[in-house]
Design an enzyme around this catalytic site. Structure first.
Site, PDB file in Angstrom:
ATOM      1  N   ARG A   1       1.054  -1.193   0.051  1.00  0.00           N
ATOM      2  CA  ARG A   1      -0.143  -0.121   0.031  1.00  0.00           C
ATOM      3  C   ARG A   1       0.869   1.371  -0.018  1.00  0.00           C
ATOM      4  O   ARG A   1       2.140   1.238   0.167  1.00  0.00           O
ATOM      5  CB  ARG A   1      -0.989   0.054   1.224  1.00  0.00           C
ATOM      6  CG  ARG A   1      -0.624  -0.635   2.589  1.00  0.00           C
ATOM      7  CD  ARG A   1       0.314   0.028   3.188  1.00  0.00           C
ATOM      8  NE  ARG A   1       0.113   1.434   3.274  1.00  0.00           N
ATOM      9  CZ  ARG A   1       1.252   2.503   3.738  1.00  0.00           C
ATOM     10  NH1 ARG A   1       2.441   1.913   3.792  1.00  0.00           N
ATOM     11  NH2 ARG A   1       0.945   3.639   3.549  1.00  0.00           N
ATOM     12  N   GLY A   2       0.480   2.295  -0.089  1.00  0.00           N
ATOM     13  CA  GLY A   2       0.887   3.649  -0.290  1.00  0.00           C
ATOM     14  C   GLY A   2       0.941   3.864  -1.840  1.00  0.00           C
ATOM     15  O   GLY A   2       1.364   3.070  -2.528  1.00  0.00           O
ATOM     16  N   ALA A   3       0.817   5.237  -2.088  1.00  0.00           N
ATOM     17  CA  ALA A   3       0.673   5.435  -3.492  1.00  0.00           C
ATOM     18  C   ALA A   3       1.643   5.408  -4.210  1.00  0.00           C
ATOM     19  O   ALA A   3       1.472   4.496  -5.429  1.00  0.00           O
ATOM     20  CB  ALA A   3       0.210   6.919  -3.561  1.00  0.00           C
TER      21      ALA A   3
ATOM     22  N   ASP B   1      -1.920  10.846  -2.098  1.00  0.00           N
ATOM     23  CA  ASP B   1      -2.493   9.973  -3.012  1.00  0.00           C
ATOM     24  C   ASP B   1      -3.096  10.578  -4.457  1.00  0.00           C
ATOM     25  O   ASP B   1      -2.853   9.531  -5.392  1.00  0.00           O
ATOM     26  CB  ASP B   1      -3.640   9.196  -2.509  1.00  0.00           C
ATOM     27  CG  ASP B   1      -3.081   7.985  -1.216  1.00  0.00           C
ATOM     28  OD1 ASP B   1      -2.890   8.684  -0.181  1.00  0.00           O
ATOM     29  OD2 ASP B   1      -2.829   7.110  -1.692  1.00  0.00           O
TER      30      ASP B   1
HETATM   31  O1  MRU Z   1      -4.440   2.852   2.146  1.00  0.00           O
HETATM   32  P1  MRU Z   1      -3.070   3.293   2.001  1.00  0.00           P
HETATM   33  O2  MRU Z   1      -2.435   3.004   3.240  1.00  0.00           O
HETATM   34  O3  MRU Z   1      -2.554   2.988   0.831  1.00  0.00           O
HETATM   35  O4  MRU Z   1      -2.705   4.895   1.972  1.00  0.00           O
HETATM   36  C1  MRU Z   1      -1.680   5.553   2.092  1.00  0.00           C
HETATM   37  C2  MRU Z   1      -1.391   7.109   2.268  1.00  0.00           C
HETATM   38  O5  MRU Z   1      -2.750   7.726   2.521  1.00  0.00           O
HETATM   39  C3  MRU Z   1      -0.205   7.706   2.224  1.00  0.00           C
HETATM   40  O6  MRU Z   1      -0.057   8.932   2.979  1.00  0.00           O
HETATM   41  C4  MRU Z   1      -0.052   8.213   0.479  1.00  0.00           C
HETATM   42  O7  MRU Z   1      -0.409   7.172  -0.204  1.00  0.00           O
HETATM   43  C5  MRU Z   1       1.024   8.601   0.272  1.00  0.00           C
HETATM   44  S1  MRU Z   1       2.370   7.145   0.568  1.00  0.00           S
HETATM   45  C6  MRU Z   1       4.092   7.926   0.072  1.00  0.00           C
END
Ligand code: MRU
Length: 346
Positions: free
Chosen positions: A45-47, A238
């Site tokens: 996960r994480g963009a 995101d």
């Molecule tokens: O639901 P997730 O864990 O994928 O959400 C992640 C986030 O909101 C992060 O802050 C975002 O993706 C930036 S990651 C560098």
């Protein structure tokens, strides 16, 4: 530093982020469907990390397309199917669609070439997306480190670290770079209900680097922002619209409003691939709704009565007026964002 995602012997290997910090287990994805499942269930996960996974998923799909699918027209159909499956996993992080589009362009550029060459180029591009992401995070870190006040606490929400990228992180990249530059800072990590990315992932990651980190529950952020102890907030994103509105993990908006109210600068750190300049404002960003069980249960244990009605938006949108600066690998954008973001991408 942790290896979030790697390409090993024709498979995609990722650390299972649903099990951290209790277990450090790696998952091997051998098909594009495995990668799609891993994105959907948040093994990864994480963009930016989702973008890298999607690029590798496309490469994996074409690499393992069955021999009967190899005439040009069938392979085109197969490619469409692979991309559609990966695109249907999570709607908010634009990096997913950015990475798929990039792989589609590479595929189009080798149309008509022998299958071995098509496969070689797609794998090469997926590896490049990963390598570039690490370099981009380091550049974001360098650009952001100067904005972090010395001898203060930095508040962050969710996990925008090495685990959310191919390595180093965006928001945590800024923190890491500030520490590497000799600044004496410590971090407050919001626990980030309901998925607990802050408690489980950010604290784990920063502990490994020896960066002093304090865990707080999300509802404590206002109390500490008022205390004068927090020098700045740094979060990831995101998707960022053309006017500078920022979609990030749910709870970010509340932190941003409280930061502004208390005169604490609220910074967003994100790669250019997180910009979606096709959207005029954040109202058009699709917000993922996730399962009710994430709210009613913690680690499989029910905490709310049977039959509880639940809302579970995974992200919220912070209006640009709360954002002091957007830190990218190409430089730092400030309001008015319509102009500054456009300038960064040109
Ligand atoms: O639901 P997730 O864990 O994928 O959400 C992640 C986030 O909101 C992060 O802050 C975002 O993706 C930036 S990651 C560098």
């Amino acid at each position: 530093m942790v290896e979030t995602i790697q390409w090993i012997d024709g498979a995609v290997v990722m650390i299972d982020q649903t099990r951290l910090p209790l277990e450090e287990k790696y998952v091997t994805c051998r098909s594009y469907q495995d990668v799609a499942t891993a994105i959907r269930d948040m093994t990864i996960r994480g963009a930016p990390a989702i973008g890298v996974a999607a690029a590798m998923g496309v490469a994996l799909g074409v690499l393992h397309a069955s021999e009967t699918d190899l005439d040009a027209r069938t392979l085109d159909t197969q490619m469409e199917e692979i991309c559609a499956t990966l695109a249907a996993t999570r709607p908010t992080a634009v990096n997913l669609f950015w990475a798929i589009d990039r792989m589609k362009r590479v595929y189009a550029s080798v149309a008509g070439q022998p299958i071995g060459e098509i496969r070689r180029r797609l794998v090469e591009e997926a590896l490049l997306v990963r390598e570039e992401d690490i370099a981009i995070c380091r550049a974001i870190g360098r650009n952001g480190a100067v904005l972090v006040p010395d001898r203060k606490t930095v508040l962050t929400h969710c996990n925008a670290g090495a685990l959310a990228t191919a390595g180093y992180g965006t928001a945590l990249g800024v923190i890491r770079a500030a520490v590497e530059a000799g600044k004496q800072i410590d971090v407050f990590a919001d626990e980030t209900r309901p998925f607990l990315q802050g408690a489980r992932l950010t604290v784990w990651e920063l502990q490994q680097d020896g960066i002093p980190t304090t865990l707080i529950t999300d509802n404590m952020a206002g109390h500490f922002l008022k205390s004068g102890r927090i020098g700045c907030v740094v979060v990831g994103a995101d998707r960022i619209a053309a006017n500078g509105d920022v979609a990030n993990k749910v709870g970010t908006y509340s932190v941003a409003v409280l930061a502004k109210e208390n005169g604490v600068p609220f910074f967003v750190a994100a790669p250019i691939s997180t910009l979606d300049l096709s959207l005029a404002s954040g109202g058009a960003i699709p917000i993922e709704q996730r399962a009710a069980e994430e709210v009613t249960h913690v680690f499989g244990h029910r905490i709310a009565p049977e039959g509880t009605v639940v809302e579970n938006p995974a992200f919220d949108v912070t209006p640009a007026r709360y954002v002091a600066a957007i830190i990218t690998e190409e430089g730092v954008a400030r309001a008015p964002y319509e102009e500054s973001l456009k300038k960064l991408v040109s």
